[in-house]
Design an enzyme around this catalytic site. Structure first.
Site, PDB file in Angstrom:
ATOM      1  N   SER A   1       0.824  -1.222   0.000  1.00 39.55           N
ATOM      2  CA  SER A   1       0.000   0.000   0.000  1.00 39.55           C
ATOM      3  C   SER A   1       0.850   1.260   0.000  1.00 39.55           C
ATOM      4  O   SER A   1       1.722   1.413   0.856  1.00 39.55           O
ATOM      5  CB  SER A   1      -0.874   0.054   1.257  1.00 39.55           C
ATOM      6  OG  SER A   1      -1.685  -1.060   1.350  1.00 39.55           O
TER       7      SER A   1
ATOM      8  N   HIS B   1      -3.258   0.960  -4.710  1.00 37.94           N
ATOM      9  CA  HIS B   1      -2.421  -0.058  -5.342  1.00 37.94           C
ATOM     10  C   HIS B   1      -2.451   0.148  -6.852  1.00 37.94           C
ATOM     11  O   HIS B   1      -3.395   0.709  -7.389  1.00 37.94           O
ATOM     12  CB  HIS B   1      -2.921  -1.465  -4.991  1.00 37.94           C
ATOM     13  CG  HIS B   1      -2.668  -1.852  -3.567  1.00 37.94           C
ATOM     14  ND1 HIS B   1      -1.681  -2.713  -3.195  1.00 37.94           N
ATOM     15  CD2 HIS B   1      -3.279  -1.468  -2.429  1.00 37.94           C
ATOM     16  CE1 HIS B   1      -1.693  -2.854  -1.875  1.00 37.94           C
ATOM     17  NE2 HIS B   1      -2.662  -2.115  -1.398  1.00 37.94           N
TER      18      HIS B   1
ATOM     19  N   HIS C   1      -5.214  -9.317  -1.622  1.00 36.88           N
ATOM     20  CA  HIS C   1      -5.166  -9.752  -0.225  1.00 36.88           C
ATOM     21  C   HIS C   1      -6.243 -10.807   0.024  1.00 36.88           C
ATOM     22  O   HIS C   1      -7.274 -10.821  -0.638  1.00 36.88           O
ATOM     23  CB  HIS C   1      -5.448  -8.566   0.700  1.00 36.88           C
ATOM     24  CG  HIS C   1      -4.520  -7.401   0.522  1.00 36.88           C
ATOM     25  ND1 HIS C   1      -4.640  -6.529  -0.530  1.00 36.88           N
ATOM     26  CD2 HIS C   1      -3.469  -6.973   1.261  1.00 36.88           C
ATOM     27  CE1 HIS C   1      -3.689  -5.609  -0.428  1.00 36.88           C
ATOM     28  NE2 HIS C   1      -2.964  -5.855   0.640  1.00 36.88           N
TER      29      HIS C   1
ATOM     30  N   TYR D   1      -8.358 -10.761   2.294  1.00 34.94           N
ATOM     31  CA  TYR D   1      -9.632 -10.147   2.692  1.00 34.94           C
ATOM     32  C   TYR D   1     -10.472  -9.653   1.505  1.00 34.94           C
ATOM     33  O   TYR D   1     -11.625  -9.296   1.661  1.00 34.94           O
ATOM     34  CB  TYR D   1      -9.404  -8.998   3.688  1.00 34.94           C
ATOM     35  CG  TYR D   1      -8.588  -7.831   3.162  1.00 34.94           C
ATOM     36  CD1 TYR D   1      -9.117  -6.941   2.223  1.00 34.94           C
ATOM     37  CD2 TYR D   1      -7.299  -7.602   3.607  1.00 34.94           C
ATOM     38  CE1 TYR D   1      -8.383  -5.872   1.746  1.00 34.94           C
ATOM     39  CE2 TYR D   1      -6.552  -6.534   3.144  1.00 34.94           C
ATOM     40  CZ  TYR D   1      -7.095  -5.682   2.211  1.00 34.94           C
ATOM     41  OH  TYR D   1      -6.358  -4.631   1.732  1.00 34.94           O
ATOM     42  N   GLU D   2      -9.881  -9.627   0.296  1.00 35.57           N
ATOM     43  CA  GLU D   2     -10.660  -9.130  -0.840  1.00 35.57           C
ATOM     44  C   GLU D   2     -11.700 -10.145  -1.300  1.00 35.57           C
ATOM     45  O   GLU D   2     -12.845  -9.803  -1.537  1.00 35.57           O
ATOM     46  CB  GLU D   2      -9.719  -8.739  -1.989  1.00 35.57           C
ATOM     47  CG  GLU D   2      -8.894  -7.506  -1.618  1.00 35.57           C
ATOM     48  CD  GLU D   2      -7.876  -7.133  -2.674  1.00 35.57           C
ATOM     49  OE1 GLU D   2      -8.296  -6.694  -3.756  1.00 35.57           O
ATOM     50  OE2 GLU D   2      -6.662  -7.295  -2.415  1.00 35.57           O
TER      51      GLU D   2
ATOM     52  N   ALA E   1       2.662  -2.446   4.178  1.00 39.18           N
ATOM     53  CA  ALA E   1       2.453  -1.439   5.207  1.00 39.18           C
ATOM     54  C   ALA E   1       2.009  -2.198   6.452  1.00 39.18           C
ATOM     55  O   ALA E   1       1.263  -3.167   6.350  1.00 39.18           O
ATOM     56  CB  ALA E   1       1.375  -0.460   4.779  1.00 39.18           C
TER      57      ALA E   1
ATOM     58  N   MET F   1      -1.844  -7.251   6.941  1.00 41.03           N
ATOM     59  CA  MET F   1      -2.865  -8.099   6.311  1.00 41.03           C
ATOM     60  C   MET F   1      -2.366  -8.792   5.048  1.00 41.03           C
ATOM     61  O   MET F   1      -3.167  -9.170   4.192  1.00 41.03           O
ATOM     62  CB  MET F   1      -4.091  -7.238   5.976  1.00 41.03           C
ATOM     63  CG  MET F   1      -4.671  -6.484   7.162  1.00 41.03           C
ATOM     64  SD  MET F   1      -6.044  -5.444   6.668  1.00 41.03           S
ATOM     65  CE  MET F   1      -6.284  -4.453   8.167  1.00 41.03           C
ATOM     66  N   SER F   2      -1.050  -8.946   4.918  1.00 42.92           N
ATOM     67  CA  SER F   2      -0.550  -9.529   3.658  1.00 42.92           C
ATOM     68  C   SER F   2       0.723 -10.329   3.892  1.00 42.92           C
ATOM     69  O   SER F   2       0.995 -10.775   4.998  1.00 42.92           O
ATOM     70  CB  SER F   2      -0.274  -8.397   2.647  1.00 42.92           C
ATOM     71  OG  SER F   2       0.845  -7.631   3.072  1.00 42.92           O
TER      72      SER F   2
ATOM     73  N   ASN G   1       1.724   3.158  11.235  1.00 48.97           N
ATOM     74  CA  ASN G   1       1.007   3.566  12.461  1.00 48.97           C
ATOM     75  C   ASN G   1       1.447   2.682  13.616  1.00 48.97           C
ATOM     76  O   ASN G   1       1.981   1.591  13.407  1.00 48.97           O
ATOM     77  CB  ASN G   1      -0.515   3.410  12.265  1.00 48.97           C
ATOM     78  CG  ASN G   1      -0.894   1.992  11.848  1.00 48.97           C
ATOM     79  OD1 ASN G   1      -0.774   1.625  10.674  1.00 48.97           O
ATOM     80  ND2 ASN G   1      -1.321   1.196  12.797  1.00 48.97           N
TER      81      ASN G   1
ATOM     82  N   HIS H   1      -7.423   3.282   6.644  1.00 46.53           N
ATOM     83  CA  HIS H   1      -6.727   3.009   5.386  1.00 46.53           C
ATOM     84  C   HIS H   1      -6.199   4.312   4.782  1.00 46.53           C
ATOM     85  O   HIS H   1      -5.120   4.342   4.191  1.00 46.53           O
ATOM     86  CB  HIS H   1      -7.669   2.288   4.413  1.00 46.53           C
ATOM     87  CG  HIS H   1      -6.999   1.860   3.137  1.00 46.53           C
ATOM     88  ND1 HIS H   1      -5.862   1.071   3.130  1.00 46.53           N
ATOM     89  CD2 HIS H   1      -7.281   2.122   1.836  1.00 46.53           C
ATOM     90  CE1 HIS H   1      -5.483   0.864   1.864  1.00 46.53           C
ATOM     91  NE2 HIS H   1      -6.326   1.497   1.068  1.00 46.53           N
TER      92      HIS H   1
HETATM   93  N1  HPA Z   1      -2.959  -3.440  11.238  1.00 49.53           N
HETATM   94  C1  HPA Z   1      -3.061  -4.227  10.160  1.00 49.53           C
HETATM   95  N2  HPA Z   1      -2.628  -3.880   8.967  1.00 49.53           N
HETATM   96  C2  HPA Z   1      -2.049  -2.680   8.838  1.00 49.53           C
HETATM   97  C3  HPA Z   1      -1.924  -1.794   9.915  1.00 49.53           C
HETATM   98  C4  HPA Z   1      -2.392  -2.208  11.194  1.00 49.53           C
HETATM   99  O1  HPA Z   1      -2.309  -1.488  12.198  1.00 49.53           O
HETATM  100  N3  HPA Z   1      -1.316  -0.683   9.442  1.00 49.53           N
HETATM  101  C5  HPA Z   1      -1.077  -0.884   8.120  1.00 49.53           C
HETATM  102  N4  HPA Z   1      -1.529  -2.097   7.742  1.00 49.53           N
END
Ligand code: HPA
Length: 267
Positions: free
Chosen positions: A28, A58, A80, A82-83, A110, A205-206, A229, A241
């Protein structure tokens, strides 16, 4: 013709048939690097079997050409889990990468940090992972090749080389364990406390399913997270996001320097 063979034909028709040395998957907000590849960009929609990517931020193109003096295949986007609920969504694309001659897959993503000493904007080289999702892209694979060893899944020599590249660029590259949470909802603070207790340093998540697939296919793997973050409950900042996309470029510039240094020194 199989879908992979069709995709390979499209790639060879447009990009020539010289082998590529590395594959690179961009996470991302990290798409900028793809535009530095001197070569061709092929939309995933022209490549049978390649993923349908629905996440904003993306770039769903396969870029083939020279980067830092090496011929590479850069995946501007990933699908991903989750998609569409498919943890093996990247399998055809990675099979095609292997057919293009790649020896290794470099993954970027990310992630949220669980370590106060790895704040947003930092980069973290993955030393290992925790597959907390319980999912596996090799479920249903009928051969004994499915029993993939995962010790040193993140290739020690490639990790050392990236660490060296970061040092010679004067960039602080942290090191840690990445936990895969399926998403798409972010984690709760209780889940983050649990993951921290289990030994994870960052969460995302990847990446994990792709590393499993890469090892299955005989590709070396190595991965770097851009920390966008602090994970849920660890700071007052709101996690979203939008925030991930806004923060990723902070790490992206450093990531780019490390990768270009790595490519220049690993011909
Ligand atoms: N959690 C999950 N996926 C992420 C996060 C997070 O805090 N930040 C960026 N991708």
């Amino acid at each position: 013709m199989s879908k992979n063979a069709e995709a390979l034909k499209v790639i060879r028709d447009r990009a020539g048939d010289a082998p590529v040395r590395y594959g690179l998957i961009l996470g991302s907000g990290l798409g900028h690097l793809a535009h530095q590849v001197e070569g061709v960009a092929i939309p995933y929609t022209d490549l049978p079997g390649f993923p349908h990517v629905s996440v904003s931020g993306h770039n769903p193109n396969l870029h083939i050409g020279q980067l830092g003096g090496l011929r590479v295949a850069v995946f501007g986007a990933r699908e991903h889990y989750y998609e569409n609920g498919n943890s093996a969504a990247m399998r055809p694309a990675l099979e095609v990468l292997r057919s293009l001659g790649a020896e290794a897959l470099i993954l970027t993503n990310a992630a949220g940090s669980m370590r106060p000493d790895i704040p947003p904007g930092d980069l973290m080289l993955l030393s290992d992972h925790i597959n907390y999702s319980g999912l596996n892209p090799l479920i249903g694979e009928p051969t004994d090749q499915r029993f993939v060893p995962m010790v040193d899944a993140y290739d020690p020599a490639l990790r050392a080389a990236l660490t060296q590249s970061a040092a010679s660029e004067g960039i602080d590259l942290k090191d840690g364990v990445y936990a895969w949470y399926s998403g798409p909802s972010f984690e709760t603070p209780a889940e983050i406390r649990m993951l921290k207790g289990l030994g994870a340093d960052a969460v995302g998540m990847s990446t994990v399913p792709e590393v499993i697939l890469a090892r299955f296919l005989g590709l070396k793997a190595v991965a770097i997270s851009t920390i966008t973050n602090m994970a849920a409950g660890m700071s007052d900042e709101k996690i979203s996001h939008e925030h991930t996309k806004a923060m990723a470029p902070l790490g992206a510039a450093k990531l780019e320097k490390i990768l270009l240094n790595f490519f220049r020194n690993h011909r």
